[in-house]
Design an enzyme around this catalytic site. Sequence first.
Site, PDB file in Angstrom:
ATOM      1  N   LYS A   1      37.091  52.993  28.130  1.00 47.39           N
ATOM      2  CA  LYS A   1      37.325  51.592  28.475  1.00 47.39           C
ATOM      3  C   LYS A   1      37.476  50.740  27.220  1.00 47.39           C
ATOM      4  CE  LYS A   1      35.662  47.299  29.348  1.00 47.39           C
ATOM      5  NZ  LYS A   1      34.756  46.446  28.568  1.00 47.39           N
TER       6      LYS A   1
ATOM      7  N   ASP B   1      36.863  48.832  34.021  1.00 44.59           N
ATOM      8  CA  ASP B   1      35.486  48.368  33.912  1.00 44.59           C
ATOM      9  C   ASP B   1      34.914  48.199  35.312  1.00 44.59           C
ATOM     10  OD1 ASP B   1      36.346  45.895  34.994  1.00 44.59           O
ATOM     11  OD2 ASP B   1      37.140  45.415  33.038  1.00 44.59           O
TER      12      ASP B   1
END
Length: 214
Positions: free
Chosen positions: A122, A141
């Site tokens: 991420k 996320d």
Amino acid sequence: MIDNTYNFNRIWSILQKEYPHPDPALHYNNVLELLVATILSAQCTDAHVNKVTESLFRKYRNVEEFAGADPDELEKEVYSTGFYRNKAKNIRKSSQIIISDFNSRVPDTMEDLLTLPGVARKTANIVLARGYGVMGGIAVDTHVKRLSKRLGLTEHTDPVKIERDLMALSRQEDWEDLSMTLILHGRRVCPARRPRCTECMVNELCPSNSNESS
DNA sequence: ATCCCGAGGG
DNA sequence: CCCTCTGGAT
């Protein structure tokens, strides 16, 4: 995987109009600051990260200063973002690795970024996209994860599989905006706790729509 | 699966 | 009081 491309296109079209300029919310002046801010953003609001980095970036101005930071002082600076021991340690160690292995320059490939502690897919996707303009993937996320599931864009809970599903549904040029748009929509209309489906502009297309049907 | 961990909202 | 916030490492 279910062929829901049609439904995605309708949803994406509406969300793009609703959020025409999904500007990134984290404040930074260079790639190193972007990396540090993104590490700090774990389980913490962007607004709070910005409050912390304002003084943090005044105190530590380059990778050498982060690498040589006093552990206790650095912990105190990032304290309020939570996970402060891990975050401080990761920022320091990552800075040291950037100096020793990457000529003091933040890496620009997924493989190299993943060698930094506190950096996984991420964070790496965000640094690549916003820092270097490399669209290798989609940052997944907690918001992207939740909205993707609710909107029926994926059946998976594993971030890597969610990322693959989203990449298959969307055009590469939209990847960065898609991630940011889902985050904005998640914050404003579709939070984890009490989604406000009556105010949602894509509720007609959402399998999780909880409106009372009339 | 569990831990790290403070701040803010309901 | 409870849950959640632009996750990552073990």
